[in-house]
Design a protein around this motif. Sequence first.
Motif, mmCIF file in Angstrom:
data_model
loop_
_atom_site.group_PDB
_atom_site.id
_atom_site.type_symbol
_atom_site.label_atom_id
_atom_site.label_comp_id
_atom_site.label_asym_id
_atom_site.label_seq_id
_atom_site.Cartn_x
_atom_site.Cartn_y
_atom_site.Cartn_z
ATOM 1 N N HIS A 1 8.465 -5.935 0.926
ATOM 2 C CA HIS A 1 8.675 -5.037 -0.366
ATOM 3 C C HIS A 1 8.447 -3.940 -0.596
ATOM 4 O O HIS A 1 7.658 -3.668 -0.956
ATOM 5 C CB HIS A 1 8.131 -5.855 -1.302
ATOM 6 N N CYS B 1 13.479 -6.606 -9.232
ATOM 7 C CA CYS B 1 12.380 -5.414 -8.511
ATOM 8 C C CYS B 1 11.934 -5.372 -7.055
ATOM 9 O O CYS B 1 12.274 -6.504 -6.141
ATOM 10 C CB CYS B 1 11.107 -4.947 -8.450
ATOM 11 N N PHE C 1 3.886 -7.159 -0.088
ATOM 12 C CA PHE C 1 4.130 -6.257 -0.840
ATOM 13 C C PHE C 1 3.203 -4.629 -0.643
ATOM 14 O O PHE C 1 2.199 -5.149 -0.755
ATOM 15 C CB PHE C 1 3.824 -6.726 -1.984
ATOM 16 N N LYS D 1 5.261 -11.880 4.876
ATOM 17 C CA LYS D 1 5.967 -10.513 4.350
ATOM 18 C C LYS D 1 4.767 -9.954 3.382
ATOM 19 O O LYS D 1 3.511 -11.133 2.834
ATOM 20 C CB LYS D 1 6.626 -11.871 3.013
ATOM 21 N N VAL E 1 12.725 -5.501 3.150
ATOM 22 C CA VAL E 1 14.077 -6.390 2.604
ATOM 23 C C VAL E 1 14.461 -5.928 1.173
ATOM 24 O O VAL E 1 13.825 -4.931 0.632
ATOM 25 C CB VAL E 1 12.528 -7.772 1.729
ATOM 26 N N HIS E 2 15.562 -6.328 0.392
ATOM 27 C CA HIS E 2 15.941 -5.844 -0.682
ATOM 28 C C HIS E 2 16.306 -4.322 -1.060
ATOM 29 O O HIS E 2 15.729 -4.396 -1.955
ATOM 30 C CB HIS E 2 15.793 -6.638 -1.507
#
Length: 518
Positions: free
Chosen positions: A246, A344, A212, A210, A297-298
Motif C-alpha cells: 500500500h 485511500c 502498508f 501485503k 497496489v491500487h
Amino acid sequence: MVGPEIQHVTQTGKVNKCLSFGPFSRGWCLSTRPLTFLKCRSRVRVFCTHSFSIKTDMELGSIVSAVRSKRVLLGDEVRPAVIVIKDGKIHQILSDSDFSGDVAGEVLDVGDRLVMPGIVDCHVHVNEPGRTSWEGFWTATRAAAAGGVTTIVDMPLNSIPPTTTLGNFHEKLQEATGKCFVDTAFWGGVIPGNQLELRPMIQAGVAGFKCFLIHSGVEEFPHVNDWDLHRTMKQLQGTGSVLLFHAERDVQQTTEENGDPCQYSTFLQSRPDDMEIEAIRTVTELCLQYQVRCHIVHLSSAKPLKLIQEARQAGAPLTVETTHHYLSLCAENIPAGATQFKCCPPIRGSVNQEQLWSALKAGQIDMVVSDHSPCTPDLKKLDNGDFTEAWGGISSLQFGLPLFWSSASKRGFKLSDVVRLLSQKTAQLSSLDNQKGSLAPGYDADLVIWDPEREFEIKEASIYHKNKVLTPYLGVTLQGVVCVTIVRGLLVYREGSFCPEPLGKHLLIPIQPNCGAQ
Ligand SMILES: NC(=O)NC(NC(N)=O)C(=O)[O-]
Ligand SMILES: [Zn+2]
Ligand SMILES: [Zn+2]
C-alpha cells in the motif's frame, strides 16, 4: 505444515452419461484436483438459446461437460467453438463440426454470448473472520460469481485475526471452508516483527504478502518502517514470493488541514500525490536492492509512473495495478458528503484519470483490480458525510468487468486486453497463471459467459455484496451483462441465480510461488 486441509475423495461411483442421481442425492466423483468435493448430476442435454436469457433447466451446481458458443475468445480471435471440459479442466477446444457430443455430463449451448476466461481479482478484502458483518466469504464469493469473477485473492487485513501468522492463516482457511462459491486464494500480511512467520506461510500456500507504509485503517495491522522492510526482504529473497505495498507515506502536510470535512476536496488535499511518490520511491529502491518481486497496489496518482518505469528499466521485478474506481470515477464528480466514494489513496481528478488510461494502454500499468474494501453502513458516516471520519474503502467486486468494459470499449481496448489485464496478469501476480486466466487445455475450466454489448442499471436488488447500498455505483448504467459463470466446470451462477451451496468443501488453492518470475 501443509496448506489448506486437503482431503482426497475416493471414487464412490462412476459418473457417466446414463447414471443419474436422485434430485438431492450427493454423487461423489473423483476429481483430479483433490481439493473439491463435487455434487454432480450427469445427463447430456443440448440447449439452444434464442433470446436474451439462456434457456436451460440445467441444474445450478451441475457439472458442465461442454460449452458451445458462436463467440469464444481465443487469443485475439473471437470465433465459434466448443470447449470440452473434463474433471474441472479444459480438455479440448473444438470447432462445432469436430465436436461429437459424446461427453459424460451436460452440454451448455450459449448461442452468441461471449465466452472467455473468468476474472481473477487479486485484491479483495473479505474481512472474515472477525468482521464478517463487513462482508464474508459467502457473500463476497457470490458477488464475485455474479460478476464473472472465478477467482479472488483475499487480503490479509480487516479480518480478525489478520493473516500475519501461520496459525492465523489456518484459522482463515477453516473459516473459508464450505463458504466459497468461487476459487479463493490468500495473501499473507507483513507487519512489524512477524518476519519469521513469512516462510512458514509461503510453505502453507499464501500467494504472497501485503504491507502498508502508512496507517492501514485498522489497529491490528500496523504499517511497517524501513527497518522492518529490510528484514522482510531478506526473508523473501529466493522464495519466489511477492511483496505488495500500500504505497502511501506520510509527508509534511503543506495544505490547509481544517477545510470542510464534508467536501471531497478537503479529503483529497489531505492525501496529495507526494504521498504516493515518496512511498513508491521506497518500493523501487528496495526492489532493485533485493531483487524480490514487488507490486504496487491500487496506484491512484499518475505522477509516480516515471519512477516505476525507470526502476523496471533498471531491472526491478516490479509490477503495478490500478483499480476500477480510479479509471471510472473522478474527484470533480463526487458530491459533498458522498463518503461511499472514499478510499485511500483517493480518487483524483479527470486529468490524472486520463493519464492512468494512457499508462494502461502503454503497458506501464500491468493490471486492473477491484480493491473491494467494504464495511458496515455506519462506518461510512453517510449520515453526517464526514470524509475525515468515514471508512476508506469502495465496494465493487461484482462490477469489475462491466465497469472496465464500459470505458475500455470506447478507448480502443479489445476483449483480449480485458483478459490480459483482469485475468492473466492478476493470475501471474498470484502465482496462479499455470492454472487460471487462459482458455487452453489443462487450465481450470473457469468461464465467464457474457453479453459485452448489453447495458444494465445497477439496482440494489441485484447487488450480492453484504452491504448493498454502500457501493458508489448504485444507479449507474454499465455495458456488459454477465449471464453465466462456471468455476472448474461447475455451473455456479446463471442470470441472478446461484448453485444452492458452495461448490466444494475445500475450494481453496495452495500456492506454489512462481520461482521463475523472480
Ligand atoms: N484496510 C483496508 O481495507 N484498506 C483499503 N482501503 C482503501 N483502499 O481505501 C486498502 O486497500 O488500503
Ligand atoms: Zn491499500
Ligand atoms: Zn485494499
